[in-house]
Design an enzyme around this catalytic site. Structure first.
Site, mmCIF file in Angstrom:
data_model
loop_
_atom_site.group_PDB
_atom_site.id
_atom_site.type_symbol
_atom_site.label_atom_id
_atom_site.label_comp_id
_atom_site.label_asym_id
_atom_site.label_seq_id
_atom_site.Cartn_x
_atom_site.Cartn_y
_atom_site.Cartn_z
ATOM 1 N N GLU A 132 -9.024 -9.760 8.007
ATOM 2 C CA GLU A 132 -9.977 -9.618 6.902
ATOM 3 C C GLU A 132 -9.302 -8.924 5.725
ATOM 4 O O GLU A 132 -8.306 -8.215 5.916
ATOM 5 C CB GLU A 132 -11.170 -8.784 7.376
ATOM 6 C CG GLU A 132 -10.796 -7.336 7.647
ATOM 7 C CD GLU A 132 -11.797 -6.590 8.530
ATOM 8 O OE1 GLU A 132 -11.906 -6.960 9.718
ATOM 9 O OE2 GLU A 132 -12.425 -5.657 8.031
ATOM 10 N N ASP A 136 -9.509 -2.514 -1.788
ATOM 11 C CA ASP A 136 -8.884 -1.365 -2.441
ATOM 12 C C ASP A 136 -9.950 -0.512 -3.117
ATOM 13 O O ASP A 136 -10.170 -0.583 -4.315
ATOM 14 C CB ASP A 136 -7.857 -1.871 -3.472
ATOM 15 C CG ASP A 136 -6.886 -0.786 -3.866
ATOM 16 O OD1 ASP A 136 -6.925 0.304 -3.255
ATOM 17 O OD2 ASP A 136 -6.080 -1.029 -4.778
ATOM 18 N N TYR A 246 -17.245 -2.641 7.513
ATOM 19 C CA TYR A 246 -16.232 -3.240 8.386
ATOM 20 C C TYR A 246 -15.866 -2.383 9.595
ATOM 21 O O TYR A 246 -15.015 -2.749 10.385
ATOM 22 C CB TYR A 246 -14.961 -3.569 7.597
ATOM 23 C CG TYR A 246 -14.360 -2.379 6.847
ATOM 24 C CD1 TYR A 246 -13.846 -1.290 7.533
ATOM 25 C CD2 TYR A 246 -14.318 -2.364 5.452
ATOM 26 C CE1 TYR A 246 -13.314 -0.217 6.859
ATOM 27 C CE2 TYR A 246 -13.787 -1.285 4.764
ATOM 28 C CZ TYR A 246 -13.284 -0.213 5.476
ATOM 29 O OH TYR A 246 -12.763 0.859 4.803
ATOM 30 N N CYS A 441 25.014 22.059 -5.904
ATOM 31 C CA CYS A 441 23.557 22.029 -5.983
ATOM 32 C C CYS A 441 23.111 22.437 -7.386
ATOM 33 O O CYS A 441 23.503 23.494 -7.880
ATOM 34 C CB CYS A 441 22.968 22.981 -4.944
ATOM 35 S SG CYS A 441 21.198 23.217 -5.131
ATOM 36 N N CYS A 444 21.298 26.053 -7.111
ATOM 37 C CA CYS A 444 21.927 27.316 -6.725
ATOM 38 C C CYS A 444 23.456 27.253 -6.803
ATOM 39 O O CYS A 444 24.131 28.222 -6.453
ATOM 40 C CB CYS A 444 21.489 27.734 -5.325
ATOM 41 S SG CYS A 444 22.160 26.698 -4.016
ATOM 42 N N CYS A 465 22.540 20.404 -0.120
ATOM 43 C CA CYS A 465 22.951 21.722 -0.587
ATOM 44 C C CYS A 465 23.240 22.588 0.633
ATOM 45 O O CYS A 465 22.473 22.601 1.594
ATOM 46 C CB CYS A 465 21.805 22.315 -1.399
ATOM 47 S SG CYS A 465 21.935 24.086 -1.635
HETATM 48 S S1 IVH Z 1 -10.368 -0.515 9.181
HETATM 49 C C1 IVH Z 1 -9.752 2.581 12.335
HETATM 50 N N1 IVH Z 1 -10.755 -2.460 7.491
HETATM 51 O O1 IVH Z 1 -7.897 1.151 4.406
HETATM 52 C C2 IVH Z 1 -9.453 1.803 11.133
HETATM 53 N N2 IVH Z 1 -9.984 -0.380 6.636
HETATM 54 O O2 IVH Z 1 -5.389 2.399 5.177
HETATM 55 C C3 IVH Z 1 -10.466 1.958 10.082
HETATM 56 N N3 IVH Z 1 -9.720 -0.351 4.217
HETATM 57 O O3 IVH Z 1 -9.203 4.295 5.168
HETATM 58 C C4 IVH Z 1 -10.169 1.197 8.886
HETATM 59 N N4 IVH Z 1 -10.369 -2.411 3.841
HETATM 60 O O4 IVH Z 1 -10.459 2.887 3.461
HETATM 61 C C5 IVH Z 1 -10.367 -1.192 7.648
HETATM 62 N N5 IVH Z 1 -11.196 -4.259 6.115
HETATM 63 C C6 IVH Z 1 -10.809 -2.999 6.263
HETATM 64 C C7 IVH Z 1 -10.420 -2.191 5.169
HETATM 65 C C8 IVH Z 1 -10.003 -0.892 5.398
HETATM 66 C C9 IVH Z 1 -9.949 -1.283 3.298
HETATM 67 C C10 IVH Z 1 -9.201 0.999 3.921
HETATM 68 C C11 IVH Z 1 -9.997 2.125 4.524
HETATM 69 C C12 IVH Z 1 -9.006 2.932 5.315
HETATM 70 C C13 IVH Z 1 -7.722 2.496 4.740
HETATM 71 C C14 IVH Z 1 -6.606 2.641 5.744
#
Ligand code: IVH
Length: 729
Positions: A132, A136, A246, A441, A444, A465
């Site tokens: 999936e 962001d 998700y 360095c 220092c 250093c």
């Molecule tokens: S699963 C146990 N699914 O990515 C795992 N995270 O780098 C829980 N994120 O903190 C996360 N899309 O904020 C998951 N489809 C997705 C996501 C997702 C974005 C973010 C989430 C997480 C971060 C980890």
């Protein structure tokens, strides 16, 4: 409404000295911030728009003339997001984890292979995954009790987030339902997902910011974060935030036995779930879904930065568990880095905590993936010369080095530090001179050398250093590390404050112990009180002292990590904390283990996961008299707390367990992870300290060793009887 305080006849910006510019910048930034707070949070403007604009214009003009002032989270760049200290904290009952990253198809194949191996499945026995988009935005945990939304919390550090319930309630019901009225909603349901802004809505928000003369947000993620983490929830309400569900936290009864099934249930309960989620059975299927999502990326209307793969079967997820902060059952396949071309204006050397001299490229500002980049790493000395660690040429052309004045390609992937990835030798100015990497360095003046690795016999890529404890740059970096988020995590004591105190003649902080004597020293200096100093208000001093007091009993693993011993990262620190239980035990072992024949050394060698490099780093650290003295002073101030008995109720908590022979119901990795989860220590060999040997068919010498030491031996079935049956499957 009063007039802003500006000099009656302001000196033209171009004529300000650096010192004057700094002083005025500080003053203006404070005024702008106060005006922002009054306007946004208190709904009570303290000046009219024209006066505010004049202030901002001068602030921006000063920053343009003195760009170094801009780097410091200036009021001109800050919008919305407020210091976290102003939100109440919520402890997550189930931690909010992060994800490991994969950047190549091969890394994805390795991930799938690791999952197979851990579960003891043959490579050709399919395991289903979901794929999936990785949104962001920022993650949010929504807690429903009896179907009613009771809490919304940001991720924070994963253990504890900010209480943004009031803000979340202002988000449309189509994104965050306030009630869930379905039969299969459990009494407690924590639904997790990503809050984000669509591109069009982001553009609209920035347009309104512009109209109001306010600074714009750098990207949709910052805007979403700034909008959600608002003390004034009416601002949140005015921003069209969206939410994809998700994942989940506490959920005693799950609506389905698979990842895809639970997400489907979220859809039924009224959440939006991502339509591009697919179920895949092979690496090829995963990569195909990745390519499909990548091809749709530009037209989605919201930012994504990769694709997340998760094992679909939840009982397999439970068996796979976690390492550090990331699940073994998921990975984020990130989109490739973004590139831009610019000119290398200077090369500077930074001295790190372990004395490493790191070359940093100062660049003509360039936008890479929506962020202005002015610095990038140049890796190391050999990279600048044009060679890799094996001494082989890494670029065509003659000469192959990088010089000041060169046109370079800068790469930035996600949040990682941008790096110089290539140089265009055809564009080199005629007078460009080769860069001479310093051998002294810069902090220092001690010699900086490249150690010979005793195992490979090769020169280390990093020049270090040799000044050790006399090098001020190393001392400052060590202090920054000690107070950093994953170590002691002292609020209000960031990089800038550490630099300030390290250089302060009245209240110097030269080593960790000094942090904890600050308040007492400040109280004893009535005339030079800290709060009278530049930049410290009475309130912020009180807060800082409070935050320091609050950390006098740090968790043992964070304390060990904070010491900044070479090769001791978070994982090793936790391992050592678990194994030794107290800092005194670790310290005694570290000191005694310098003798390779000592039992302490054997014990250290036998800890699973601790290799020879770590052993050497520990004995070096504890063998250094200066470090012992520093520890004495520090331990007079703080008392590290043993790791919470993770599962002190479990019959194997605190026991040293060894697994040997074939196991049938779990793989060796899985057995180890399970034992550790239950608070046991897993060792690789049997010694007099071993408490329990779990032996499967084919066990050999370890069985004999156990008999010799009179150690209890059980088989795999006995293990499950003891710990209460397999966790799954
Ligand atoms: S699963 C146990 N699914 O990515 C795992 N995270 O780098 C829980 N994120 O903190 C996360 N899309 O904020 C998951 N489809 C997705 C996501 C997702 C974005 C973010 C989430 C997480 C971060 C980890």
């Amino acid at each position: 409404m009063s007039e802003p305080e500006t000099p009656s006849e302001p000196i033209p910006v171009a004529e300000l000295t650096a010192r004057e510019a700094r002083a005025e910048h500080k003053h203006l930034a404070a005024q702008v911030e106060a005006a922002d707070i009054a306007y946004h949070q208190n709904d009570a403007p303290v000046m009219d728009d024209a006066a505010y604009d004049a202030l901002r214009r001068r602030l921006v003009a000063i920053e343009e003339a003195h760009p170094q002032l801009k780097a410091k989270a200036s009021a001109s760049a800050r919008v919305g997001a407020k210091p976290s200290a102003r939100f109440a904290k919520i402890r997550h009952r189930v931690p909010m984890l992060s994800l490991d990253n994969a950047f190549t198809d091969e890394a994805v194949a390795e991930f799938v292979q690791r999952v197979h191996r851990f579960l003891g499945r043959k490579d050709d026995e399919p395991i289903a995954f979901t794929a999936e988009p990785k949104i962001d935005g920022l993650s949010l945990s929504l807690r429903y009790e009896q179907g009613a939304l009771v809490h919304a919390a940001t991720r924070g550090d994963g253990e504890e987030g900010e209480d943004v319930t009031v803000n979340a309630r202002t988000i449309a019901d189509s994104e965050i339902p306030k009630t869930l009225a379905w039969d299969d909603v459990p009494e407690v349901a924590e639904v997790r997902g990503e809050v984000y802004l669509g591109h069009a809505d982001f553009a609209g928000i920035n347009e309104r910011q512009r109209e109001k003369g306010l600074a714009e947000f750098a990207n949709p993620r910052n805007a979403a974060a700034g909008s959600l983490r608002q003390l004034d929830a009416s601002i949140t309400a005015s921003r069209p935030l969206r939410f994809f569900a998700y994942a989940w936290g506490e959920m005693p009864v799950l609506p389905a036995p698979t990842q895809s099934g639970v997400v489907e249930a979220f859809g039924r309960w009224g959440f939006r779930t991502n339509p591009l989620m697919a179920r895949c059975e092979t690496v090829d299927d995963l990569i195909a879904q990745y390519r499909l999502i990548e091809s749709r990326r530009a037209s989605l209307g919201y930012d994504i930065d990769g694709v997340v793969y998760k094992v679909d079967d939840l009982s397999l997820q439970a068996r796979l568990g976690f390492v550090s902060r990331a699940p073994r059952w998921a990975i984020a396949h990130k989109f490739p880095a973004e590139l831009a071309t610019t000119v290398l204006e200077a090369i500077e050397i930074q001295v790190g905590r372990t004395g490493a001299l790191s070359p940093v490229a100062r660049l003509r500002p360039v936008t890479v993936g929506g962020v202005v980049v002015t610095n990038a790493t140049l890796h190391n000395e050999d990279y600048i010369r044009g060679f890799d660690s094996k001494g082989e040429r890494i670029r065509e052309g003659e000469p192959p080095d990088i010089r000041v004045g060169d046109t370079v390609t800068v790469k930035r992937a996600g949040d990682v530090i941008p790096r110089v990835a290539a140089v265009d030798l055809g564009k080199r100015p005629a007078d460009a001179k080769p860069y001479a990497f310093p051998t002294l360095c810069p902090a220092c003046s001690s010699h900086a050398t490249r150690e010979i690795n005793p195992r490979s016999g090769k020169e280390d890529a990093v020049r270090r250093c040799t000044g050790g404890l006399i090098c001020p740059a190393q001392a400052v970096e060590r202090l920054k590390h000690f107070v950093s988020r994953d170590a002691l995590d002292i609020d209000g004591l960031g990089d800038k404050q550490i630099e300030f105190f390290h250089a302060d003649p009245d209240l110097p902080v030269k080593e960790p112990a000094d942090i904890f004597t600050l308040a007492a020293r400040d109280a004893a200096e009535p005339l030079k009180k800290l709060k009278a100093k530049e930049g410290f208000g009475a309130q912020s001093v009180a807060k800082l002292f409070e935050a320091i007091e609050d950390r006098r009993k740090p968790p043992l693993n964070r304390f060990i990590f904070g010491l900044g011993i070479r090769h001791i990262g978070e994982t090793n620190a936790r391992l050592l904390a678990r194994h030794y239980g107290s800092f005194e035990a670790l310290r005694a072992a570290g000191l005694a283990a310098a003798d390779p024949a000592s039992p302490e050394r054997q014990e250290l060698d036998a800890i699973d996961g601790v290799g020879p490099t770590v052993v050497e780093a520990l004995t070096d650290f504890f063998g250094e008299p200066h470090n012992q003295e520093l520890l004495d002073r520090l331990l007079a101030q703080v008392t590290p707390q043993p790791l919470e008995a993770v599962a002190s109720a479990s019959p194997v908590a605190g026991k040293i367990v060894v697994f040997t022979g074939a196991l049938e119901r779990m793989t060796r990795d899985e057995a180890k992870a399970m034992a550790e989860r239950l608070g046991a220590k897993v060792a690789g060999s049997v010694s007099s300290k071993t408490d329990l040997l779990v032996a499967g068919p084919g066990a050999g010498s370890k069985l004999k060793d156990a008999a010799k030491h009179g150690i209890e031996v059980i088989d795999e079935a006995g293990w499950f009887d003891l710990v209460g049956g397999p966790t799954a499957g």
